[in-house]
Design a protein around this motif. Structure first.
Motif, short mmCIF file in Angstrom:
data_model
loop_
_atom_site.label_atom_id
_atom_site.label_comp_id
_atom_site.label_asym_id
_atom_site.label_seq_id
_atom_site.Cartn_x
_atom_site.Cartn_y
_atom_site.Cartn_z
N ILE A 1 10.47 -3.82 -22.28
CA ILE A 1 11.61 -3.58 -21.67
C ILE A 1 11.64 -4.36 -20.23
CG2 ILE A 1 12.99 -1.72 -20.50
CD1 ILE A 1 11.60 0.04 -22.57
N GLY A 2 10.65 -4.46 -19.75
CA GLY A 2 10.88 -5.09 -18.16
C GLY A 2 11.18 -6.53 -18.55
N LEU A 3 10.33 -7.34 -19.45
CA LEU A 3 10.59 -8.40 -19.69
C LEU A 3 11.98 -8.88 -20.23
CD1 LEU A 3 7.29 -9.42 -21.93
CD2 LEU A 3 8.38 -10.84 -20.14
N THR A 4 12.46 -8.15 -21.30
CA THR A 4 13.98 -8.20 -21.70
C THR A 4 14.82 -8.20 -20.81
OG1 THR A 4 13.79 -6.15 -22.89
CG2 THR A 4 13.49 -7.75 -24.30
N ASP A 5 14.49 -7.36 -19.87
CA ASP A 5 15.62 -7.06 -18.73
C ASP A 5 15.74 -8.39 -18.08
OD1 ASP A 5 16.40 -4.57 -19.50
OD2 ASP A 5 15.25 -3.47 -17.92
N ASP A 6 14.46 -8.90 -17.56
CA ASP A 6 14.48 -10.04 -16.68
C ASP A 6 15.13 -11.28 -17.42
OD1 ASP A 6 13.05 -8.84 -14.67
OD2 ASP A 6 11.00 -9.90 -15.09
N PHE A 7 14.67 -11.43 -18.83
CA PHE A 7 15.33 -12.42 -19.46
C PHE A 7 16.93 -12.47 -19.29
CE2 PHE A 7 11.41 -12.55 -22.01
CZ PHE A 7 10.80 -13.61 -21.45
N ASN B 1 18.80 -10.94 -17.20
CA ASN B 1 19.35 -11.29 -15.95
C ASN B 1 19.34 -12.90 -15.74
OD1 ASN B 1 19.91 -8.77 -14.88
ND2 ASN B 1 17.76 -8.20 -14.49
N VAL B 2 18.38 -13.39 -15.99
CA VAL B 2 18.31 -14.71 -15.77
C VAL B 2 19.07 -15.52 -16.67
CG1 VAL B 2 16.84 -16.89 -16.25
CG2 VAL B 2 15.80 -14.76 -15.11
N ALA B 3 19.33 -15.23 -17.96
CA ALA B 3 20.41 -15.61 -18.57
C ALA B 3 21.79 -15.68 -18.04
CB ALA B 3 20.13 -15.37 -20.12
N ARG B 4 22.15 -14.31 -17.74
CA ARG B 4 23.49 -13.90 -17.00
C ARG B 4 23.70 -14.94 -15.77
NH1 ARG B 4 22.69 -8.41 -17.44
NH2 ARG B 4 23.17 -7.66 -19.57
N LEU B 5 22.65 -14.91 -15.03
CA LEU B 5 22.88 -15.48 -13.84
C LEU B 5 23.14 -17.28 -14.00
CD1 LEU B 5 19.91 -13.84 -11.54
CD2 LEU B 5 22.47 -13.97 -11.18
N GLU B 6 22.12 -17.66 -14.89
CA GLU B 6 22.55 -19.26 -15.28
C GLU B 6 23.65 -19.42 -16.03
OE1 GLU B 6 18.94 -20.58 -17.50
OE2 GLU B 6 18.04 -20.98 -15.31
N SER B 7 24.16 -18.71 -16.69
CA SER B 7 25.45 -19.07 -17.42
C SER B 7 26.80 -18.52 -16.40
CB SER B 7 25.76 -17.96 -18.51
OG SER B 7 25.75 -16.80 -18.21
N GLY B 8 26.70 -18.17 -15.18
CA GLY B 8 27.31 -18.12 -14.16
C GLY B 8 28.35 -16.70 -14.68
N ARG B 9 27.87 -15.76 -15.53
CA ARG B 9 28.63 -14.59 -16.09
C ARG B 9 28.27 -13.59 -15.30
NH1 ARG B 9 26.56 -13.05 -20.84
NH2 ARG B 9 25.42 -14.94 -21.18
N VAL B 10 27.76 -13.65 -13.95
CA VAL B 10 27.66 -12.37 -13.18
C VAL B 10 28.76 -12.13 -12.34
CG1 VAL B 10 25.46 -11.36 -12.36
CG2 VAL B 10 26.10 -13.99 -11.96
N ARG C 1 -0.04 -8.16 -13.44
CA ARG C 1 0.92 -8.69 -14.43
C ARG C 1 2.23 -9.06 -14.08
NH1 ARG C 1 -0.37 -5.46 -19.80
NH2 ARG C 1 -1.77 -6.81 -20.62
N GLY C 2 3.02 -9.64 -14.60
CA GLY C 2 4.29 -10.21 -14.02
C GLY C 2 4.85 -11.28 -15.12
N THR C 3 6.16 -11.61 -14.78
CA THR C 3 6.80 -12.72 -15.71
C THR C 3 7.07 -13.85 -15.08
OG1 THR C 3 9.12 -11.84 -14.96
CG2 THR C 3 8.01 -10.71 -17.06
N GLY C 4 6.82 -13.97 -13.62
CA GLY C 4 7.57 -15.21 -12.87
C GLY C 4 8.83 -15.52 -12.89
N LEU C 5 9.54 -14.21 -13.27
CA LEU C 5 11.18 -14.51 -13.14
C LEU C 5 11.83 -13.77 -12.00
CD1 LEU C 5 11.90 -13.97 -17.20
CD2 LEU C 5 12.04 -16.02 -15.71
N GLY C 6 10.94 -12.72 -11.50
CA GLY C 6 11.39 -11.99 -10.24
C GLY C 6 12.30 -12.61 -9.15
N LEU C 7 11.61 -13.79 -8.82
CA LEU C 7 12.15 -14.65 -7.81
C LEU C 7 13.21 -15.59 -8.19
CD1 LEU C 7 8.82 -15.79 -5.73
CD2 LEU C 7 10.50 -13.94 -5.12
N THR C 8 13.13 -15.96 -9.35
CA THR C 8 14.39 -16.63 -9.97
C THR C 8 15.23 -15.79 -9.94
OG1 THR C 8 12.58 -17.67 -11.49
CG2 THR C 8 15.06 -17.81 -11.95
#
Ligand code: ADP
Length: 261
Positions: A85-91, A93-102, A221-228
């Protein structure tokens, strides 16, 4: 002559057209390459918890499994499901931020209250490691999307707890700065820890997708996506985010937000 210089010939125009279409293809390729890199990483990261879940279910279904092992296996399954769940939430969030859809819901709010609420969320994690958390009082009112800035703070605070040593400290402080270029006032928020610190050669990569300091995986453990995600959110607010760190001493992550008072 002068007049000829100002006019494009048909050949010039067709050459420009070719160059423009070549550039468009190159940009599209770069974009696709980045995307597929992201997807490859994503699939790789999702696979590990799924493999663990499959192994657990196979074990649970074994008729010869002793009764007393059940709870441990179910606990592992819960842990891996949380990770998924944590991973999919992070993914997402990154996808939304990158597409400028936030979409930001901007409003003015007192900063100190948000700092205390965010600390509350990581409080148990810090307490488990006997980490002392200090918030320096302030009266600032900032203008931002409160929920998203809370997410930034929780990411920074949980890193400050995760990558801290037992019995360490976390200090959260804010002060006002005036940006001479934009002539605007900002609140600068600093989250300082007394943890492992980050080796100099890795510091410039910290906000990149999936980047983790080598050997970190063995510790936490972590995804390396938090800071992104933090960087995406702060920059969507026209703020800046950066870090200062000394290996073996600790780190300070700082970001700015538009300040009202
Ligand atoms: P994650 O914590 O999920 O790995 P982040 O993007 O939040 O992802 O952090 C990326 C990496 O940066 C971490 O894996 C860790 O190596 C390093 N890091 C982040 N915050 C700190 C910190 N406060 N102190 C030391 N290292 C840190």
């Amino acid at each position: 002559n002068k007049e000829d210089n100002q006019r494009f010939t048909d050949d010039d125009i067709s050459m420009l057209r070719t160059l423009a279409s070549q550039a468009a293809v190159a940009i599209e390729n770069a974009r696709l390459f980045q995307q597929s890199d992201f997807i490859a990483e994503l699939v790789h990261e999702l696979r590990n918890p799924l493999v663990a879940l499959k192994a657990s279910t196979t074990l649970l279904l074994r008729p010869d499994l002793p009764e007393e092992k059940h709870d441990d296996i179910v606990e592992t399954m819960r842990f891996e499901t949380d990770r998924l769940i944590g991973l999919t939430d992070d993914f997402l969030n990154v996808a939304r931020l990158e597409s400028g859809r936030v979409q930001l819901e901007i409003a003015a709010f007192p900063l100190y209250k948000l700092l205390t609420e965010s600390v509350q969320i990581i409080h148990q994690h810090a307490a488990d490691k006997q980490i002392d958390v200090v918030i320096e009082p302030n009266d600032y009112v900032v203008e931002a999307d409160r929920g998203k800035i809370k997410q930034v703070l929780i990411n920074l605070l949980s890193n400050a707890a995760k990558y801290n040593r037992p019995g360490g400290q976390i200090i959260v402080a804010a002060h006002a700065i005036h940006d001479l270029d934009s002539e605007e006032d900002f609140a600068q928020i600093d989250v300082t820890d007394t943890g492992y610190g980050i080796p100099r050669e890795h510091q410039k990569h910290m906000f990149q997708k999936f980047f983790r300091v080598p050997n970190t995986e063995k510790l936490e453990r972590g995804t390396g996506l938090g800071l992104t995600i933090c960087k995406g959110i702060v920059e969507a607010h026209s703020g800046r985010i950066w870090l200062k760190s000394e290996e073996g001493q600790g780190s300070t992550f700082s970001f700015t937000l538009p300040l009202i008072i």
